[in-house]
Design an enzyme around this catalytic site. Structure first.
Site, PDB file in Angstrom:
ATOM      1  N   ARG A 287     -13.812 -17.810 -25.915  1.00 52.34           N
ATOM      2  CA  ARG A 287     -13.533 -17.381 -24.545  1.00 52.34           C
ATOM      3  C   ARG A 287     -12.409 -18.244 -23.998  1.00 52.34           C
ATOM      4  O   ARG A 287     -12.621 -19.394 -23.639  1.00 52.34           O
ATOM      5  CB  ARG A 287     -14.805 -17.503 -23.698  1.00 52.34           C
ATOM      6  N   HIS A 291     -15.879 -18.665 -17.749  1.00 57.07           N
ATOM      7  CA  HIS A 291     -17.045 -17.804 -17.965  1.00 57.07           C
ATOM      8  C   HIS A 291     -17.001 -16.625 -17.002  1.00 57.07           C
ATOM      9  O   HIS A 291     -17.148 -15.465 -17.403  1.00 57.07           O
ATOM     10  CB  HIS A 291     -18.323 -18.609 -17.766  1.00 57.07           C
ATOM     11  N   TYR A 300     -15.561 -29.003 -18.401  1.00 58.40           N
ATOM     12  CA  TYR A 300     -16.432 -29.239 -19.553  1.00 58.40           C
ATOM     13  C   TYR A 300     -15.772 -29.021 -20.912  1.00 58.40           C
ATOM     14  O   TYR A 300     -16.403 -29.246 -21.939  1.00 58.40           O
ATOM     15  CB  TYR A 300     -17.691 -28.365 -19.460  1.00 58.40           C
TER      16      TYR A 300
END
Length: 394
Positions: A287, A291, A300
């Site tokens: 990805r 998200h 992160y």
């Protein structure tokens, strides 16, 4: 690279557009070599550099026109996705879940379907929706809050988006069991992500589909992150290997290789139609965006990780092959760019012409006869909305 299959297939038949390779050809030998150090072994037919390779268990013959069609699908899907992200940033959509980087997994698997097959998506399968003929603007109407999906699932054999993680795999399994009882030879394709693979619903669907030999293919897009949780914190073994414990085959495919995704999914669907039960496909992809538009991936994950995956970009990979093989010329790419611009303009115009969603409507049908807590929440939200109007007046 080598195929990772958790169960030997009992029979191998030639499918439409796909073939079984039997000789120890140079391409097959190359494909069967061990993966580079640090890289997972998976089914691959097109390298990140755009070099075509063969595979001893999966191969596919496509015309130049079909290859251009796959490229067009991915380019237009990415453009639509980019427009949706921009529209959300401009306040036109409440939320958007981008598929950036996952185009090959979705287009490859989506184009493996027959018209009579049925699809159960999550909330990110915009490329599969494109393959099933769903108007892209209907997807945006849902994320704007002005419709509940916007399409009739039975018109496209494409179920409405599912936000609840993993529940659609049970729906898919039940539908597949119904197909068996009806005596039909169609199949079901169920999508979910690596994070959803930890849900109880997914594991329950594996149990039922295996026991009842349901004609369903589980397609897991492992994009490496379940929001902010990396894959190594979700599982101790590769996801495709979980199928072994339930008694059906699992295979890992290069999720950035549209040809491999097409070949592997087509094979699994044909296996299901032959009455040989379910298959788990793990599409190993990434990805590249957040998200959803409410997420900040810079908190992160490292930039270097994304840059490494950008070098495996599914669209650039296929373009390199098309150019090397002489399957597409400059005129094709120019025409597609113009088509992409037209699509982007159309999407913007349609969304901006949509009505402003009724913010209070979400409280109206929570309970059939009303509820004191909902009434309290409605009043609080109305006061919150009114505070903005008061500020504008002042």
């Amino acid at each position: 690279m080598t195929v990772e299959s958790t169960a030997a297939r009992k029979t191998t038949r030639r499918s439409s557009g796909a073939k079984r390779t039997t000789g120890a050809s140079a391409g097959a030998k190359k494909a069967a070599q061990a993966a580079p150090a640090g890289e997972p072994e998976l089914v691959q037919l097109l390298t990140p550099e755009g070099e075509r390779v063969q595979h001893p268990d999966y191969d596919i013959d496509l015309s130049a026109e079909e290859l251009r069609g796959l490229y067009r699908d991915m380019v237009l899907t990415r453009r639509f996705d980019a427009e949706a992200t921009a529209l959300q940033r401009q306040g036109e959509l409440g939320l958007w879940a981008s598929l950036l980087g996952q185009e090959a997994a979705q287009i490859g698997s989506g184009r493996a379907l027959r018209d009579d097959d049925y699809v159960f998506p999550t909330y990110r399968e915009h490329g599969v929706a494109w393959c099933r003929g769903v108007d892209p603007t209907n997807l945006l109407g849902m994320f704007r809050g002005v419709n509940n999906g916007g399409w009739d699932p039975n018109s496209n054999n494409f179920h409405l988006y599912t936000i609840v993680l993993g529940s659609q795999t049970l729906h898919a399994t039940g539908y597949a069991m119904g197909i068996t009882k009806d005596g039909a030879d169609s199949a079901v394709l169920a999508y979910f992500g690596d994070g959803a693979s930890s849900q109880g619903d997914v594991n329950e669907s594996f149990v039922f589909s295996a026991v009842y030999n349901a004609p369903v293919v589980f397609f897991c897009q492992n994009n490496q992150w379940a929001i902010s949780e990396p894959i190594e914190k979700q599982t101790r073994v590769p996801l495709y290997q979980r199928a072994r414990g339930f008694g059906f085959p699992g295979v890992r495919v290069d999720g950035n290789d549209v040809l491999a995704c097409l070949a592997v999914t087509r094979s699994a669907l044909e296996r299901a139609r032959r009455g040989e039960g379910p298959t788990l496909i793990e599409a190993f992809t990434y990805r590249m965006a957040a998200h959803t538009t409410s997420d900040d991936p810079t908190r992160y994950r490292r930039d270097a990780e994304r840059e490494a995956w950008e070098a495996k970009d599914p669209i650039l990979r296929l373009r390199a092959y098309l150019e090397k093989a002489g399957h597409a010329d400059a005129a094709f790419f120019e025409e597609l760019e113009a088509e992409s611009e037209t699509l982007g303009k159309h999407v913007r115009e349609v969304v901006r012409a949509m009505p402003v969603p009724d913010h209070m409507a979400m409280f109206d049908h929570t309970y059939a006869d009303g509820h004191a807590l909902v009434d309290e929440e409605r009043a609080q939200f109305a006061a919150y909305q009114a505070s903005f109007a008061d500020g504008e007046t002042e």
